[in-house]
Design a protein around this motif. Structure first.
Motif, PDB file in Angstrom:
ATOM      1  N   GLN A   1       1.764  13.065  19.649  1.00 51.91           N
ATOM      2  CA  GLN A   1       2.339  11.740  19.517  1.00 51.91           C
ATOM      3  C   GLN A   1       2.148  11.250  18.090  1.00 51.91           C
ATOM      4  OE1 GLN A   1       0.927   8.956  22.396  1.00 51.91           O
ATOM      5  NE2 GLN A   1       2.100   7.268  21.576  1.00 51.91           N
ATOM      6  N   TRP A   2       3.232  10.726  17.524  1.00 55.15           N
ATOM      7  CA  TRP A   2       3.187  10.283  16.147  1.00 55.15           C
ATOM      8  C   TRP A   2       2.409   8.989  16.015  1.00 55.15           C
ATOM      9  CZ3 TRP A   2       4.765  12.149  11.533  1.00 55.15           C
ATOM     10  CH2 TRP A   2       5.510  13.334  11.562  1.00 55.15           C
ATOM     11  N   GLN A   3       1.610   8.928  14.950  1.00 54.07           N
ATOM     12  CA  GLN A   3       0.974   7.682  14.565  1.00 54.07           C
ATOM     13  C   GLN A   3       1.204   7.452  13.082  1.00 54.07           C
ATOM     14  OE1 GLN A   3      -3.183   7.886  15.793  1.00 54.07           O
ATOM     15  NE2 GLN A   3      -2.717   6.552  17.521  1.00 54.07           N
ATOM     16  N   LEU A   4       1.565   6.240  12.751  1.00 57.01           N
ATOM     17  CA  LEU A   4       1.731   5.829  11.363  1.00 57.01           C
ATOM     18  C   LEU A   4       0.796   4.647  11.119  1.00 57.01           C
ATOM     19  CD1 LEU A   4       5.636   5.924  11.186  1.00 57.01           C
ATOM     20  CD2 LEU A   4       4.040   7.661  10.358  1.00 57.01           C
ATOM     21  N   VAL A   5       0.049   4.707  10.047  1.00 54.85           N
ATOM     22  CA  VAL A   5      -0.920   3.657   9.758  1.00 54.85           C
ATOM     23  C   VAL A   5      -0.680   3.131   8.352  1.00 54.85           C
ATOM     24  CG1 VAL A   5      -3.355   3.052   9.574  1.00 54.85           C
ATOM     25  CG2 VAL A   5      -2.608   4.707  11.303  1.00 54.85           C
ATOM     26  N   GLU A   6      -0.335   1.849   8.266  1.00 53.68           N
ATOM     27  CA  GLU A   6      -0.123   1.211   6.972  1.00 53.68           C
ATOM     28  C   GLU A   6      -1.420   0.561   6.490  1.00 53.68           C
ATOM     29  OE1 GLU A   6       3.598   0.215   9.521  1.00 53.68           O
ATOM     30  OE2 GLU A   6       1.422   0.233   9.743  1.00 53.68           O
ATOM     31  N   SER A   7      -1.535   0.454   5.177  1.00 51.52           N
ATOM     32  CA  SER A   7      -2.654  -0.252   4.572  1.00 51.52           C
ATOM     33  C   SER A   7      -2.226  -0.751   3.199  1.00 51.52           C
ATOM     34  CB  SER A   7      -3.872   0.672   4.447  1.00 51.52           C
ATOM     35  OG  SER A   7      -3.566   1.791   3.643  1.00 51.52           O
ATOM     36  N   GLY A   8      -3.059  -1.617   2.633  1.00 54.19           N
ATOM     37  CA  GLY A   8      -2.815  -2.069   1.273  1.00 54.19           C
ATOM     38  C   GLY A   8      -2.263  -3.471   1.138  1.00 54.19           C
ATOM     39  N   GLY A   9      -1.970  -4.112   2.256  1.00 51.44           N
ATOM     40  CA  GLY A   9      -1.473  -5.472   2.172  1.00 51.44           C
ATOM     41  C   GLY A   9      -2.552  -6.436   1.718  1.00 51.44           C
ATOM     42  N   GLY A  10      -2.127  -7.660   1.410  1.00 51.03           N
ATOM     43  CA  GLY A  10      -3.087  -8.671   0.986  1.00 51.03           C
ATOM     44  C   GLY A  10      -2.392  -9.866   0.396  1.00 51.03           C
ATOM     45  N   LEU A  11      -3.186 -10.688  -0.269  1.00 50.99           N
ATOM     46  CA  LEU A  11      -2.692 -11.897  -0.910  1.00 50.99           C
ATOM     47  C   LEU A  11      -2.552 -11.650  -2.402  1.00 50.99           C
ATOM     48  CD1 LEU A  11      -2.081 -14.967  -0.990  1.00 50.99           C
ATOM     49  CD2 LEU A  11      -4.557 -15.325  -1.182  1.00 50.99           C
ATOM     50  N   VAL A  12      -1.395 -11.992  -2.941  1.00 48.30           N
ATOM     51  CA  VAL A  12      -1.151 -11.792  -4.365  1.00 48.30           C
ATOM     52  C   VAL A  12      -0.354 -12.978  -4.889  1.00 48.30           C
ATOM     53  CG1 VAL A  12       0.980 -10.482  -3.964  1.00 48.30           C
ATOM     54  CG2 VAL A  12      -0.322 -10.118  -6.077  1.00 48.30           C
ATOM     55  N   GLN A  13      -0.545 -13.289  -6.152  1.00 46.31           N
ATOM     56  CA  GLN A  13       0.225 -14.361  -6.770  1.00 46.31           C
ATOM     57  C   GLN A  13       1.634 -13.869  -7.104  1.00 46.31           C
ATOM     58  OE1 GLN A  13      -2.052 -15.779 -10.153  1.00 46.31           O
ATOM     59  NE2 GLN A  13      -2.878 -17.458  -8.916  1.00 46.31           N
ATOM     60  N   ALA A  14       2.562 -14.786  -7.134  1.00 49.88           N
ATOM     61  CA  ALA A  14       3.912 -14.451  -7.544  1.00 49.88           C
ATOM     62  C   ALA A  14       3.886 -13.775  -8.908  1.00 49.88           C
ATOM     63  CB  ALA A  14       4.778 -15.703  -7.583  1.00 49.88           C
ATOM     64  N   GLY A  15       4.658 -12.709  -9.032  1.00 50.90           N
ATOM     65  CA  GLY A  15       4.657 -11.931 -10.256  1.00 50.90           C
ATOM     66  C   GLY A  15       3.691 -10.767 -10.235  1.00 50.90           C
ATOM     67  N   GLY A  16       2.834 -10.748  -9.245  1.00 48.81           N
ATOM     68  CA  GLY A  16       1.842  -9.692  -9.146  1.00 48.81           C
ATOM     69  C   GLY A  16       2.365  -8.446  -8.456  1.00 48.81           C
ATOM     70  N   SER A  17       1.455  -7.506  -8.218  1.00 43.43           N
ATOM     71  CA  SER A  17       1.818  -6.213  -7.651  1.00 43.43           C
ATOM     72  C   SER A  17       0.894  -5.849  -6.496  1.00 43.43           C
ATOM     73  CB  SER A  17       1.722  -5.114  -8.713  1.00 43.43           C
ATOM     74  OG  SER A  17       2.610  -5.348  -9.785  1.00 43.43           O
ATOM     75  N   LEU A  18       1.429  -5.072  -5.583  1.00 40.41           N
ATOM     76  CA  LEU A  18       0.656  -4.470  -4.505  1.00 40.41           C
ATOM     77  C   LEU A  18       1.200  -3.079  -4.252  1.00 40.41           C
ATOM     78  CD1 LEU A  18       0.226  -7.197  -1.702  1.00 40.41           C
ATOM     79  CD2 LEU A  18      -1.588  -6.152  -3.054  1.00 40.41           C
ATOM     80  N   ARG A  19       0.342  -2.206  -3.759  1.00 44.01           N
ATOM     81  CA  ARG A  19       0.761  -0.872  -3.364  1.00 44.01           C
ATOM     82  C   ARG A  19       0.401  -0.659  -1.906  1.00 44.01           C
ATOM     83  NH1 ARG A  19      -1.667   5.055  -4.660  1.00 44.01           N
ATOM     84  NH2 ARG A  19       0.283   6.231  -4.873  1.00 44.01           N
ATOM     85  N   LEU A  20       1.409  -0.470  -1.092  1.00 44.15           N
ATOM     86  CA  LEU A  20       1.192  -0.191   0.320  1.00 44.15           C
ATOM     87  C   LEU A  20       1.180   1.306   0.557  1.00 44.15           C
ATOM     88  CD1 LEU A  20       3.546  -2.828   1.985  1.00 44.15           C
ATOM     89  CD2 LEU A  20       1.223  -3.114   1.091  1.00 44.15           C
ATOM     90  N   SER A  21       0.373   1.717   1.509  1.00 38.95           N
ATOM     91  CA  SER A  21       0.284   3.120   1.879  1.00 38.95           C
ATOM     92  C   SER A  21       0.626   3.279   3.355  1.00 38.95           C
ATOM     93  CB  SER A  21      -1.126   3.648   1.637  1.00 38.95           C
ATOM     94  OG  SER A  21      -1.494   3.533   0.285  1.00 38.95           O
ATOM     95  N   CYS A  22       1.147   4.443   3.679  1.00 35.79           N
ATOM     96  CA  CYS A  22       1.453   4.773   5.072  1.00 35.79           C
ATOM     97  C   CYS A  22       1.007   6.204   5.310  1.00 35.79           C
ATOM     98  CB  CYS A  22       2.943   4.620   5.346  1.00 35.79           C
ATOM     99  SG  CYS A  22       3.467   5.190   6.977  1.00 35.79           S
TER     100      CYS A  22
END
Length: 122
Positions: A1-22
């Motif tokens: 059975q497939w499982q996908l797990v995301e991570s990397g979210g959070g709070l950031v100011q406008a103009g900022g960056s985030l990197r999400l992983s799966c």
């Protein structure tokens, strides 16, 4: 059975960056499409972008083109969503999903992660 797990979210100011992983629990094959979607409260789940596992070809929604980048690590079965120049309207629950053919429609994706929250302050 497939499982996908995301991570990397959070709070950031406008103009900022985030990197999400799966992280995928099983090996991904050339025929697979890995997509990113997002859903804000009270809104539909929208296509953000996708990557063809075999070729690495990427696709993006117009709203994120030039700001977001999808990449993959074939050795580790990982997919990434690099988000730059974030705007308040990018705030949502972000999901990764797996499909066997390219589509921008959520119904075409059979396996989903639980989502990771992205909040963008203005």
């Amino acid at each position: 059975q497939w499982q996908l797990v995301e991570s990397g979210g959070g709070l950031v100011q406008a103009g900022g960056s985030l990197r999400l992983s799966c992280a995928a629990s099983q090996r991904l094959y050339s025929s697979h499409i890995m997509g990113w979607f997002r859903q804000a409260p009270g809104k539909e789940r929208d296509f953000v972008g996708a990557i063809r596992w075999g070729t690495g070809t990427t696709y993006y929604a117009d709203s994120v083109k030039g700001r977001f980048t999808i990449s993959r690590d074939k050795a580790d079965n990982m997919v990434y969503l690099q988000m730059n120049s974030l705007k308040p309207e990018d705030a949502a629950l972000y999901y990764c999903a797996r499909a066997t053919s390219y589509s921008t429609s959520a119904v075409s994706y059979s396996d989903w992660g639980q989502g990771t929250q992205v909040t963008v302050s203005s």
